[in-house]
Scaffold this active site. Structure first.
Site, PDB file in Angstrom:
ATOM      1  N   PHE A 137      11.627   6.477   5.865  1.00 14.68           N
ATOM      2  CA  PHE A 137      10.576   5.970   6.750  1.00 14.68           C
ATOM      3  C   PHE A 137      10.270   6.995   7.844  1.00 14.68           C
ATOM      4  O   PHE A 137      11.051   7.167   8.787  1.00 14.68           O
ATOM      5  CB  PHE A 137      11.042   4.652   7.372  1.00 14.68           C
ATOM      6  CG  PHE A 137       9.977   3.906   8.120  1.00 14.68           C
ATOM      7  CD1 PHE A 137       9.029   3.153   7.447  1.00 14.68           C
ATOM      8  CD2 PHE A 137       9.915   3.953   9.505  1.00 14.68           C
ATOM      9  CE1 PHE A 137       8.048   2.446   8.131  1.00 14.68           C
ATOM     10  CE2 PHE A 137       8.942   3.253  10.201  1.00 14.68           C
ATOM     11  CZ  PHE A 137       8.009   2.503   9.513  1.00 14.68           C
ATOM     12  N   ILE A 140      -0.946   3.327  15.964  1.00 18.46           N
ATOM     13  CA  ILE A 140      -1.010   3.254  17.421  1.00 18.46           C
ATOM     14  C   ILE A 140      -1.527   1.878  17.827  1.00 18.46           C
ATOM     15  O   ILE A 140      -2.526   1.402  17.293  1.00 18.46           O
ATOM     16  CB  ILE A 140      -1.914   4.360  17.998  1.00 18.46           C
ATOM     17  CG1 ILE A 140      -1.394   5.744  17.568  1.00 18.46           C
ATOM     18  CG2 ILE A 140      -1.989   4.262  19.518  1.00 18.46           C
ATOM     19  CD1 ILE A 140      -2.286   6.889  17.985  1.00 18.46           C
ATOM     20  N   GLU A 158      -1.516   1.870   3.044  1.00 16.13           N
ATOM     21  CA  GLU A 158      -1.485   2.302   1.647  1.00 16.13           C
ATOM     22  C   GLU A 158      -0.211   3.065   1.289  1.00 16.13           C
ATOM     23  O   GLU A 158       0.012   3.387   0.110  1.00 16.13           O
ATOM     24  CB  GLU A 158      -2.701   3.182   1.339  1.00 16.13           C
ATOM     25  CG  GLU A 158      -4.026   2.434   1.299  1.00 16.13           C
ATOM     26  CD  GLU A 158      -4.525   2.016   2.675  1.00 16.13           C
ATOM     27  OE1 GLU A 158      -5.140   0.937   2.775  1.00 16.13           O
ATOM     28  OE2 GLU A 158      -4.304   2.769   3.646  1.00 16.13           O
ATOM     29  N   HIS A 176      -3.924  -5.786  14.965  1.00 17.19           N
ATOM     30  CA  HIS A 176      -3.948  -4.865  13.831  1.00 17.19           C
ATOM     31  C   HIS A 176      -2.647  -4.071  13.728  1.00 17.19           C
ATOM     32  O   HIS A 176      -2.079  -3.903  12.638  1.00 17.19           O
ATOM     33  CB  HIS A 176      -5.147  -3.916  13.981  1.00 17.19           C
ATOM     34  CG  HIS A 176      -5.201  -2.844  12.943  1.00 17.19           C
ATOM     35  ND1 HIS A 176      -5.717  -3.049  11.682  1.00 17.19           N
ATOM     36  CD2 HIS A 176      -4.810  -1.537  12.967  1.00 17.19           C
ATOM     37  CE1 HIS A 176      -5.643  -1.927  10.980  1.00 17.19           C
ATOM     38  NE2 HIS A 176      -5.092  -0.998  11.740  1.00 17.19           N
TER      39      HIS A 176
END
Length: 217
Positions: free
Chosen positions: A176, A145, A121, A151
């Protein structure tokens, strides 16, 4: 033909033990093969592994115009988007970012913090803040992680590309500060990333301000 008849005549003429030589040669070959198959221990003659992200000096040749920013805060407003997922890590990243902003002279009332559920998000939140045009830069903080499924690759990749897109579409610097880790234990050595993201964002905001000032002359 015997085994010794296959060897050159010079070996027999010199009185060499041909059978013994063959055995020794076979033994040498076996030892060499074993040595190649066994992992070698690190020694003084081993070449070090290639270093990554090595800090080094950078300079521009004399005679050129240089437009370079500095991580100065002053009266700038800064937006921070931070992921609540892996909160033990992102809380520390946020603390480091806020400490760096204070050191840079950014007032507390000039800082807006927007927590979001996860790293996925972050781009949308960064885009929303940047589009208000109220902030000199946006700092994105998060932690992803690696697990047993793909994922990690999807979230980390989409977070990076999405944050870049937010900066490109709005013209507002988005730094970032998202950790991408193999294990949670690696986070302790990378918590400086929050402060680093602040310095990057402020520097880009400063150089953009200089650019706008130069273009308006």
């Amino acid at each position: 033909m015997s085994e010794t008849d296959r060897w050159p005549e010079t070996a027999e003429a010199d009185g060499a033990d041909v059978d013994g030589a063959a055995v020794e040669e076979e033994a040498d070959v076996e030892e060499a093969e074993v040595a190649e198959s066994e992992p070698q221990e690190a020694g003084e003659n081993d070449e070090p592994a290639a270093a990554q992200h090595v800090e080094s000096e950078f300079s521009v040749p004399d005679g050129y115009g240089v437009l370079e920013g500095a991580p100065a805060g002053g009266r700038r407003a800064v937006g921070i988007v931070v992921s609540r997922f892996n909160g033990a890590v992102t809380t520390k990243l946020l603390e480091g970012a806020l400490a760096e902003l204070e050191d840079a002279g950014v007032a507390r009332e000039g800082i807006t913090i927007m927590p979001v559920p996860g790293a996925f998000e972050l781009p949308l939140a960064a885009m929303a803040l940047a589009k208000t045009r109220r902030y000199a830069c946006i700092v994105a903080l998060g932690c992803v992680i690696r697990g047993d499924t793909p994922h990690f690759d999807f979230v980390a990749g989409e977070a990076a590309s999405g944050l870049q897109l937010a900066a490109l579409e709005t013209g507002v610097p988005v730094s970032f500060g998202v950790l991408t880790l193999e294990t949670a234990e690696q986070a302790d050595d990378r918590l400086e990333k929050g402060a680093e993201a602040v310095r990057t964002g402020l520097e880009m905001a400063d150089v953009f301000a200089q650019l706008r000032a130069a273009a308006s002359r």
